[in-house]
Design an enzyme around this catalytic site. Structure first.
Site, PDB file in Angstrom:
ATOM      1  N   SER A   1       7.918 -62.745 -61.572  1.00 60.02           N
ATOM      2  CA  SER A   1       8.691 -62.287 -60.417  1.00 60.02           C
ATOM      3  C   SER A   1       8.087 -61.003 -59.874  1.00 60.02           C
ATOM      4  O   SER A   1       7.932 -60.020 -60.604  1.00 60.02           O
ATOM      5  CB  SER A   1      10.153 -62.039 -60.818  1.00 60.02           C
ATOM      6  OG  SER A   1      10.915 -61.611 -59.707  1.00 60.02           O
TER       7      SER A   1
ATOM      8  N   THR B   1       6.875 -72.623 -45.548  1.00 60.67           N
ATOM      9  CA  THR B   1       5.780 -71.793 -45.049  1.00 60.67           C
ATOM     10  C   THR B   1       5.606 -70.577 -45.945  1.00 60.67           C
ATOM     11  O   THR B   1       6.548 -69.820 -46.188  1.00 60.67           O
ATOM     12  CB  THR B   1       6.066 -71.336 -43.610  1.00 60.67           C
ATOM     13  OG1 THR B   1       6.204 -72.496 -42.781  1.00 60.67           O
ATOM     14  CG2 THR B   1       4.931 -70.472 -43.075  1.00 60.67           C
TER      15      THR B   1
ATOM     16  N   HIS C   1       9.100 -58.600 -57.759  1.00 63.76           N
ATOM     17  CA  HIS C   1       9.813 -57.329 -57.621  1.00 63.76           C
ATOM     18  C   HIS C   1      10.010 -56.617 -58.950  1.00 63.76           C
ATOM     19  O   HIS C   1      10.508 -55.487 -58.986  1.00 63.76           O
ATOM     20  CB  HIS C   1      11.159 -57.524 -56.902  1.00 63.76           C
ATOM     21  CG  HIS C   1      12.252 -58.106 -57.746  1.00 63.76           C
ATOM     22  ND1 HIS C   1      13.274 -57.334 -58.256  1.00 63.76           N
ATOM     23  CD2 HIS C   1      12.494 -59.372 -58.149  1.00 63.76           C
ATOM     24  CE1 HIS C   1      14.102 -58.113 -58.940  1.00 63.76           C
ATOM     25  NE2 HIS C   1      13.659 -59.339 -58.889  1.00 63.76           N
TER      26      HIS C   1
ATOM     27  N   GLN D   1      10.002 -60.249 -67.593  1.00 61.43           N
ATOM     28  CA  GLN D   1      10.040 -58.894 -68.150  1.00 61.43           C
ATOM     29  C   GLN D   1       8.795 -58.560 -68.969  1.00 61.43           C
ATOM     30  O   GLN D   1       8.716 -57.473 -69.549  1.00 61.43           O
ATOM     31  CB  GLN D   1      11.280 -58.737 -69.042  1.00 61.43           C
ATOM     32  CG  GLN D   1      12.587 -58.772 -68.304  1.00 61.43           C
ATOM     33  CD  GLN D   1      12.811 -57.558 -67.415  1.00 61.43           C
ATOM     34  OE1 GLN D   1      12.206 -56.504 -67.599  1.00 61.43           O
ATOM     35  NE2 GLN D   1      13.675 -57.706 -66.428  1.00 61.43           N
TER      36      GLN D   1
ATOM     37  N   GLY E   1      11.609 -65.059 -59.891  1.00 62.54           N
ATOM     38  CA  GLY E   1      11.840 -65.601 -61.222  1.00 62.54           C
ATOM     39  C   GLY E   1      12.901 -66.685 -61.268  1.00 62.54           C
ATOM     40  O   GLY E   1      12.761 -67.674 -61.986  1.00 62.54           O
ATOM     41  N   THR E   2      13.971 -66.517 -60.519  1.00 59.75           N
ATOM     42  CA  THR E   2      15.047 -67.511 -60.544  1.00 59.75           C
ATOM     43  C   THR E   2      14.549 -68.863 -60.049  1.00 59.75           C
ATOM     44  O   THR E   2      14.802 -69.904 -60.682  1.00 59.75           O
ATOM     45  CB  THR E   2      16.237 -67.036 -59.702  1.00 59.75           C
ATOM     46  OG1 THR E   2      16.826 -65.893 -60.335  1.00 59.75           O
ATOM     47  CG2 THR E   2      17.292 -68.127 -59.584  1.00 59.75           C
TER      48      THR E   2
ATOM     49  N   CYS F   1      21.896 -58.788 -63.206  1.00 59.51           N
ATOM     50  CA  CYS F   1      22.385 -59.997 -62.544  1.00 59.51           C
ATOM     51  C   CYS F   1      23.867 -60.229 -62.802  1.00 59.51           C
ATOM     52  O   CYS F   1      24.529 -60.923 -62.051  1.00 59.51           O
ATOM     53  CB  CYS F   1      21.588 -61.212 -63.009  1.00 59.51           C
ATOM     54  SG  CYS F   1      19.843 -61.139 -62.570  1.00 59.51           S
TER      55      CYS F   1
ATOM     56  N   ASN G   1      15.596 -59.543 -71.471  1.00 59.45           N
ATOM     57  CA  ASN G   1      15.825 -58.556 -70.427  1.00 59.45           C
ATOM     58  C   ASN G   1      16.918 -57.550 -70.752  1.00 59.45           C
ATOM     59  O   ASN G   1      17.067 -56.546 -70.051  1.00 59.45           O
ATOM     60  CB  ASN G   1      16.171 -59.270 -69.109  1.00 59.45           C
ATOM     61  CG  ASN G   1      17.367 -60.192 -69.248  1.00 59.45           C
ATOM     62  OD1 ASN G   1      17.369 -61.090 -70.092  1.00 59.45           O
ATOM     63  ND2 ASN G   1      18.382 -59.997 -68.435  1.00 59.45           N
TER      64      ASN G   1
END
Length: 387
Positions: free
Chosen positions: A199, A237, A201, A178, A69-70, A325, A149
């Site tokens: 994202s 890659t 994860h 989210q 996401g970042t 975060c 979030n």
């Protein structure tokens, strides 16, 4: 052990890890290589792209893989600024965005761009009329998160999309980190949305995975330059095993999505109805339909959030303060500050965040632990006279 910190990260599902291992073993070639092993890896990569596109109702050439996401937020915001600088230098976002958005905007301000940060009301919602008033002839981007979030407020993405129909040259970016799997895909796929950030994860895929949806024909510059992967838009890659695992995780997430949403709503409601009855507890999240089903944010006034987090940890229940975060910094929640919550209350905030695997039995265990933690806090904060 009860894990209620899913907005920070989710545990990778066993089926997802199986996919990662198998692809690592059988498709280990570089997707850019010309030989057969490279071609096999590229075929796996494109299959994952097609699967993800189908799941979010997009075309495969509108899906670009990232590290999460970042990176996705940084890419869309800075890529738009670089590509559209000749047409304007004004960007609009909200005061409750994730730091990946806020800090990207602040960096662009140092480079001469002008940013408007829209306020939110006491419940954590942006006003579409405020957005309309902020639009200027030189506006090039509007970036609004789908689900906050920290408190779970679901922003009016569809109404913003309707407004921006009258401004076809402005990019509309939605941070949906989210929001995926929470029953709001129709809002995310509003025809006026140009870019969406996801994202891996956050939905049981390996960390370091993510993707963006980028509508065909929209102008954006690459953030990562190099060998020209991802159609020259995102060099580096590709992590084929992790991308294939992410596609598997997304399919599992969106299978029986409504049942998963209902499960999270039931668990959240069980906790809300218990905790909200206690004196000196302030609820920031609500049970109304405009709040996400998986986030519950509240404060036990007079007790710092990190103290409450560690108290629950003693019961093997894992929660967080607000945003993972920034939780270790011990700072006030930026969202609660924007909602004009008093500092002494905001610093007491904690967040319970669920996924589809959480149960009502876990909610009951949380409530029992809460009663004990709350009673212990009351003893510690009671005055000698009251004792």
């Amino acid at each position: 052990m009860i894990y209620f910190d899913n907005s920070a990260t989710t545990k990778a599902r066993p089926e997802v890890l199986d996919t990662y291992r198998k692809v690592s073993e059988d498709f280990f070639g570089n997707p850019s290589s010309l030989h057969a092993l490279g071609d096999h890896a590229n075929q796996m990569l494109q299959t994952a792209r097609q699967q993800i596109a189908q799941l979010i109702r997009a075309e495969s050439d509108e899906i670009y893989f990232t590290s999460g996401g970042t990176e996705g937020d940084n890419w869309v915001i800075k890529g738009t600024a670089m590509a559209k600088k000749p047409f304007g230098k004004h960007l609009i976002t909200t005061s409750i965005e994730h730091p990946a958005v806020i800090n990207s905007m602040k960096q662009l301000e140092k480079l001469g761009f002008d940013v408007t940060y829209l306020p939110v009301d006491h419940r954590g919602f942006v006003n579409v009329d405020d957005l309309k008033a902020a639009i200027r002839p030189d506006t090039i981007l509007v970036s609004v998160m789908a689900v906050n979030n920290e408190v779970g407020s679901m922003q009016p993405i569809e109404a913003i999309g309707d407004l921006l129909e009258d401004y076809p040259t402005i990019h509309f970016h939605v941070d949906a980190v989210q929001a995926i799997g929470k029953g709001i895909m129709d809002a995310l796929r509003h025809p006026r949305v140009d870019f969406i950030t996801f994202s891996g994860h956050k939905f049981h895929a390996p960390r370091g995975t993510g993707f963006i949806y980028a509508k065909r024909g929209r102008l954006i510059d690459p953030l990562m330059t190099g060998g020209g992967q991802e159609n020259d838009w995102r060099s580096g890659t590709e992590n084929t095993p992790a991308i294939a695992a992410m596609a598997k995780a997304l399919r599992l997430l969106l299978t029986d999505e409504q049942a998963h949403v209902a499960q999270q709503q039931a668990v959240r409601e069980r906790i809300y109805n218990h905790v909200s009855q206690m004196p000196n507890v302030t609820m920031f999240s609500q049970l109304t339909p405009d709040f996400a089903p998986h986030i519950l944010c509240f404060a036990v006034e007079g007790v710092r959030g990190e103290t409450t987090v560690h108290a629950f940890e003693q019961h093997e229940i894992y929660i967080s303060t607000t945003s993972a975060c920034s939780s270790k910094k011990g700072t006030e929640s930026s969202t609660l500050a924007a909602m004009h919550i008093k500092t002494n209350v905001a610093t007491s905030a904690i967040r319970v965040s669920l996924d589809e695997a959480n149960t009502l039995e876990e909610a009951d265990a949380f409530n029992a632990a809460f009663d004990q933690v709350y009673a212990d806090f009351q003893k510690l904060t009671a005055t000698p006279a009251a004792q």
